[in-house]
Write an enzyme that holds these catalytic residues in place. Structure first.
Site, PDB file in Angstrom:
ATOM      1  CB  SER A 532      78.358 -21.042 -21.127  1.00  0.00           C
ATOM      2  OG  SER A 532      77.078 -21.333 -21.040  1.00  0.00           O
ATOM      3  NE  ARG A 533      83.956 -26.125 -21.455  1.00  0.00           N
ATOM      4  CZ  ARG A 533      84.035 -27.301 -20.613  1.00  0.00           C
ATOM      5  NH1 ARG A 533      84.440 -27.334 -19.533  1.00  0.00           N
ATOM      6  NH2 ARG A 533      83.533 -28.345 -21.369  1.00  0.00           N
TER       7      ARG A 533
END
Ligand SMILES: Cc1cc2nc3c(=O)[nH]c(=O)nc-3n(C[C@H](O)[C@H](O)[C@H](O)COP(=O)(O)O)c2cc1C
Length: 557
Positions: A532-533
């Site tokens: 999710s970065r």
């Protein structure tokens, strides 16, 4: 580098105290030795423990219980091999050899010949027996590292002597292990032993190539090359047709535009048996299988896998020649020596899906942390893990960036080599601030380094320049890097003329316009890609310019 600080014996096995960052390397060792293993974390390391267990469950049979309640949490990792007691001790001894190459003997050419003569004299061995043992060790070492599913098609190149015989035997065993060897054996002998080996291979319908069928194009048909051309009795220069074959293999990855690893039997062909690849004309194997004991040249071997084969040396010979040899694990006929084994890339990738970079895991010394990640990148088999983007800027602040190769690092900084008249060099001379970026995609990792750049000493540049192949030395002389050229022909003509000048093999002086730079870091950032970065970013900033004190902070992704 795995450091075994202390060993204690347990009722059920042995424990080692290792630094947390070395636990992964230890698992690789266990997996390469096909040994069961369990890693115990201290309570403070439990997250990392889970990662390592993930890796281990892919590759190592974990014994029934890895939770030993009677084990007190300790500050360091504890690692225990679970197997027969003797096996444990062999693992411990092997670790010692893996990480301390000085604990092994390296033979001169004369010693290697003397041992061979003695084996075949007073010790009662026959030449075909020794070849059989050597060939089996080579095939076993190959099977341990290069999985048959991926490296099925092997080109075995056999020289005219015993080394070639080892290759013929290895081919037969490889066939029985499920590989598909093809043989190039251009200088056959009429000796009955060799003729029998050829007959055995022909009976198995193993194809033999003619030397004129070998080309850059035909090399692409193979996943692996077995170099059994020259062994420890080799002197001087390679004669036809082996000179051409070596030339083709030397640039194999450029010629074929693919990565085809080379495995060398005992001596990488083209090397001096004692001095190594002194002229830069030898092969650069990915694996070296030393036989009986490594020869002196093996000290300069820089490939990924160094094995020792030939588990037959009688104690009398070992004593007489004061041979220090590692124990072979279990019933194996080969043993990994020299450096930690690399990890199966696919397993590593899997492992890194859940990889994290937490403050409690990172090495407090950013150079050591760099070394750990760099070793992971090498072990992962990445192409040119030492490639880094170097960004410079003019004194007016106009930036430029390009890729260069890292050629050395230590607590002073990061070194690369280039032309002192190039664009990057002239920018650095007017504005010494620069930045380096490493990106290791398969590991989801990036390292950014910033700092001031200075030239390395002339001695350092000389040493590196002369470690390069002669072709690259001449290339450095010819290229006025970043200057405009009228056309390609000019470059080729100049290269040819300098090659002619040094055709007698004489010493090529380093031109004063070529040398190294070192970036002295003031900050080093380690980036680990996360889901999710929400990546991990830990940055080290030097507290004072002359100081080796670093402040570490977490940055938002
Ligand atoms: C993988 C790779 C490695 C390279 N390694 C170097 C190197 O070590 N030294 C070097 O001068 N150029 C190297 N180059 C070429 C540079 O990227 C660049 O083209 C050259 O140095 C000229 O840059 P400049 O005009 O900005 O000075 C490499 C290029 C690539 C793609």
């Amino acid at each position: 580098m795995l450091v075994c600080r202390r060993m204690t014996t347990w009722s059920s096995g042995c424990s080692l105290r290792v630094s947390p960052g070395d636990a992964r390397a230890l698992l690789r060792v266990f997996s390469s030795l096909s040994c069961s293993g369990v890693i115990f974390p201290s309570t403070r390391r439990s997250n990392t423990f889970k990662q390592h267990l993930l890796l281990s469950s892919n590759r190592i049979p974990i014994s029934g219980s890895h939770l030993f309640p009677r084990l007190k949490p300790v500050e360091f990792w504890k690692c225990m091999s679970v197997g027969p007691d003797r096996g444990n001790m062999a693992v411990i001894d092997t670790l010692h050899h893996l990480h301390d190459p000085d604990s092994l003997s390296y033979l001169s050419q004369a010693e290697a010949s003397a041992i061979d003569e003695e084996l075949m004299g007073s010790m009662g061995f026959s030449i075909d027996q020794l070849m059989e043992l050597a060939g089996l060790s080579v095939a076993s070492a190959i099977a341990e590292v290069y999985r048959v599913e991926k490296y099925k098609h092997i080109l075995v190149i056999c020289g005219p002597g015993n080394n070639g015989g080892d290759g013929l035997v290895a081919s037969r065993h490889l066939f029985h292990f499920g590989y598909k060897p093809t043989i190039l054996y251009p200088k056959r002998t009429d000796k009955p032993i060799y003729k029998s080996l050829v007959t055995q291979l022909e009976t198995l319908s193993i194809p033999f190539l003619d030397e004129d069928q070998l080309s850059s194009a035909s090399l692409k048909d193979y996943n692996l090359i077995l170099d059994s051309i020259f062994g420890f009795s080799f002197h001087g220069n390679a004669r036809p047709p082996f000179d051409k074959i070596l030339q083709l293999l030397r640039d194999i990855n450029i010629n074929t535009n693919t990565q085809i690893p080379i495995v060398s039997v005992d001596i990488p062909s083209g090397w001096d048996v004692e001095l190594g690849d002194k002229d830069g004309l030898g092969l650069k194997p990915d694996m070296l299988v030393s036989l009986t004991a490594p020869k002196l040249c093996a000290k300069t071997f820089r490939g990924s896998h160094h094995f020792l084969g030939g588990r037959f040396v009688p104690p009398g010979i070992a004593e007489k020649y004061n041979l220090k040899l590692p124990p072979y694990p279990g019933s194996s006929v080969c043993v990994r020596i020299g450096k930690p084994p690399s990890v199966d890339v696919s397993a590593l990738r899997e492992n890194y899906v859940g990889a994290v970079l937490l403050e409690e895991h990172i090495n407090k010394d950013p150079f050591k942390q760099f070394q750990e990640w760099f070793e992971d990148a090498v072990a992962a088999g990445l192409t040119e893990p030492n490639a880094m983007t170097l960004a410079t800027a003019t004194s007016e602040g106009h930036p430029s960036a390009r890729v260069v190769l890292l050629k050395g690092y230590d607590h002073r900084g990061f070194v690369w080599y280039t032309n002192y008249g190039s664009r990057k060099a002239s920018e650095l001379l007017s504005n010494p601030w620069a930045s380096l970026v490493f990106f290791w995609d398969k590991l989801h990792r990036q390292i950014r380094v910033e700092g001031k750049v200075e030239k390395v000493s002339d001695e350092e540049s000389d040493e590196y320049f002369h470690s390069r192949p002669r072709g690259s030395q001449i290339g450095a002389i010819v290229s006025r890097q970043s200057e405009v050229l009228p056309g390609r022909q000019t470059l080729d003509d100049q290269y040819k003329s300098i090659c002619e000048k040094y055709a007698d093999g004489s010493y090529i002086p380093r031109p004063n316009f070529w040398g190294g730079f070192r970036l002295l870091p003031v900050s080093i950032e380690f980036w680990q890609g996360r889901e999710s970065r929400l990546h991990d970013r830990l940055v080290f900033t030097r507290e004072g310019v002359d100081d080796d004190q670093w402040r570490m902070q977490r940055l938002s992704p």
